[in-house]
Design an enzyme around this catalytic site. Structure first.
Site, PDB file in Angstrom:
ATOM      1  N   SER A 120       0.830  -1.197   0.000  1.00  0.00           N
ATOM      2  CA  SER A 120       0.000   0.000   0.000  1.00  0.00           C
ATOM      3  C   SER A 120       0.875   1.261   0.000  1.00  0.00           C
ATOM      4  CB  SER A 120      -0.959  -0.045   1.193  1.00  0.00           C
ATOM      5  OG  SER A 120      -2.031   0.847   1.002  1.00  0.00           O
TER       6      SER A 120
ATOM      7  N   ASP B  58      -5.536  -3.758  -2.797  1.00  0.00           N
ATOM      8  CA  ASP B  58      -4.526  -3.465  -1.775  1.00  0.00           C
ATOM      9  C   ASP B  58      -3.900  -4.727  -1.169  1.00  0.00           C
ATOM     10  OD1 ASP B  58      -3.325  -2.671   0.805  1.00  0.00           O
ATOM     11  OD2 ASP B  58      -4.313  -0.752   0.457  1.00  0.00           O
TER      12      ASP B  58
END
Length: 331
Positions: free
Chosen positions: A99, A213
């Site tokens: 991320s 993610d």
């Protein structure tokens, strides 16, 4: 050699001067000089490149990996962490990012310069990451094009293979739930996929997969660093405090859900790291990009405290793995 040439010169002059060709013979003698000179240079060169005696062992060095976790705006603490590691001359041989960790990691891996990283980090805003859209929002309110534009602007290389420091971004296959390790191809696409918070960003169609993610499966991917041969792993966890009483919409729900998920997974997987750095930024909001300086400062403080532990781990590894080198050292 000079005596031999002198004798040759004298004999040649005495022998052939009668024929009136003294000049030619002197030239011949000079040629002999050149031949001897070339031979001498060749012999000297051979001596100069003689290989080192057998038995001398070149000391080994550990492969040090820096694993940067997700946490949205809190990820700016990674910048402070990297600054101190660089100042303390602690080597970074591999960066694994999830991320926001993939974003900060990509910028540093491409420059290998903490000053450049700080310069770019101080300029980043929420608008550089989140491009909200009402149209086609069925898969999430944020398209994600802007994050790719930002990466292309601040990262001087296009592909991961061109990075100065080997780099890996972690994403999740939305269809299978499997972790996806991205270690080649376009940097911007890798960072986008790794940062695509489900329910917030549109999923990213890449590598013939639908990616979201990486924090969904591995927020601080210590295990990936080990799989890639890391001897020493420094893990940075910025997930911090989970408490949030200001959840008012679907966007907030998605952020908080991913944060809870990532934190729970990290609690178990991060234990395999040699050193864990946790900056004190639990009260910083996930989208609070106005606290850049605070996050960086806390990253610096936490890393300064961790430096002795990092150096001890490196020293222990060197002593353990270079014991044979010391024993085999020639007197």
């Amino acid at each position: 050699m000079s005596i031999l040439i002198a004798v040759l010169q004298k004999d040649l002059k005495l022998t052939f001067i009668r024929f009136g060709i003294t000049v030619k013979l002197i030239m011949a003698a000079n040629k002999i000089k050149i031949v001897f000179l070339i031979i001498s240079i060749f012999l000297f060169s051979c001596k100069a490149v003689t290989p080192a005696p057998e038995g001398i062992v070149v000391p080994k060095k550990p492969k040090v990996a820096l694993v940067l976790g997700g946490g949205a705006a809190r990820g700016l603490a990674h910048v402070g962490v990297i600054r101190i590691l660089e100042q303390e001359k602690i080597p970074i041989d591999l960066i694994v990012g999830t991320s926001v960790g993939s974003l900060i990691g990509a910028v540093y891996a491409s420059h290998a310069n903490s000053f450049e990283l700080e310069w770019e980090a101080f300029k980043v805003t929420k608008d550089d990451i989140f491009d909200f859209t009402i149209i086609s929002s069925r898969m999430g309110p944020v398209k994600g094009d802007r994050i790719e534009e930002f990466v292309n602007k601040v990262v001087p290389v296009k592909n991961i293979e061109e990075m100065r420091i080997p780099f890996i971004a972690i994403a999740t296959d939305l269809n299978t739930g499997e972790m996806v390790v991205i270690d080649k191809g376009p940097v911007a696409k890798a960072v986008h996929a790794s940062s695509a918070i489900p329910g917030v960003f549109h999923p990213v169609n890449y590598l013939n997969k639908t990616l979201v993610d990486g924090g969904v499966v591995d927020n601080v991917a210590v295990d990936v660093a080990r799989q890639k041969g890391a001897d020493i792993v420094i893990a940075v966890d910025v997930s911090g405090n989970l408490v949030n009483y200001e959840i008012t919409n679907l966007f907030d729900i998605s952020l908080q859900a991913v944060n809870i998920m990532g934190n729970e997974i990290a609690r178990f997987k991060i234990k395999d790291a040699d050193v864990i750095i946790r900056p004190a930024i639990g009260d910083v909001g996930m989208l609070d990009f106005d606290q850049k300086k605070r996050c960086m400062t806390e990253g610096i403080t936490a890393t300064q405290k961790a430096v002795p532990a990092v150096k001890n781990k490196i020293d222990e590894w060197l002593k353990k793995n270079n014991a044979n080198a010391k024993n085999n050292k020639q007197p």
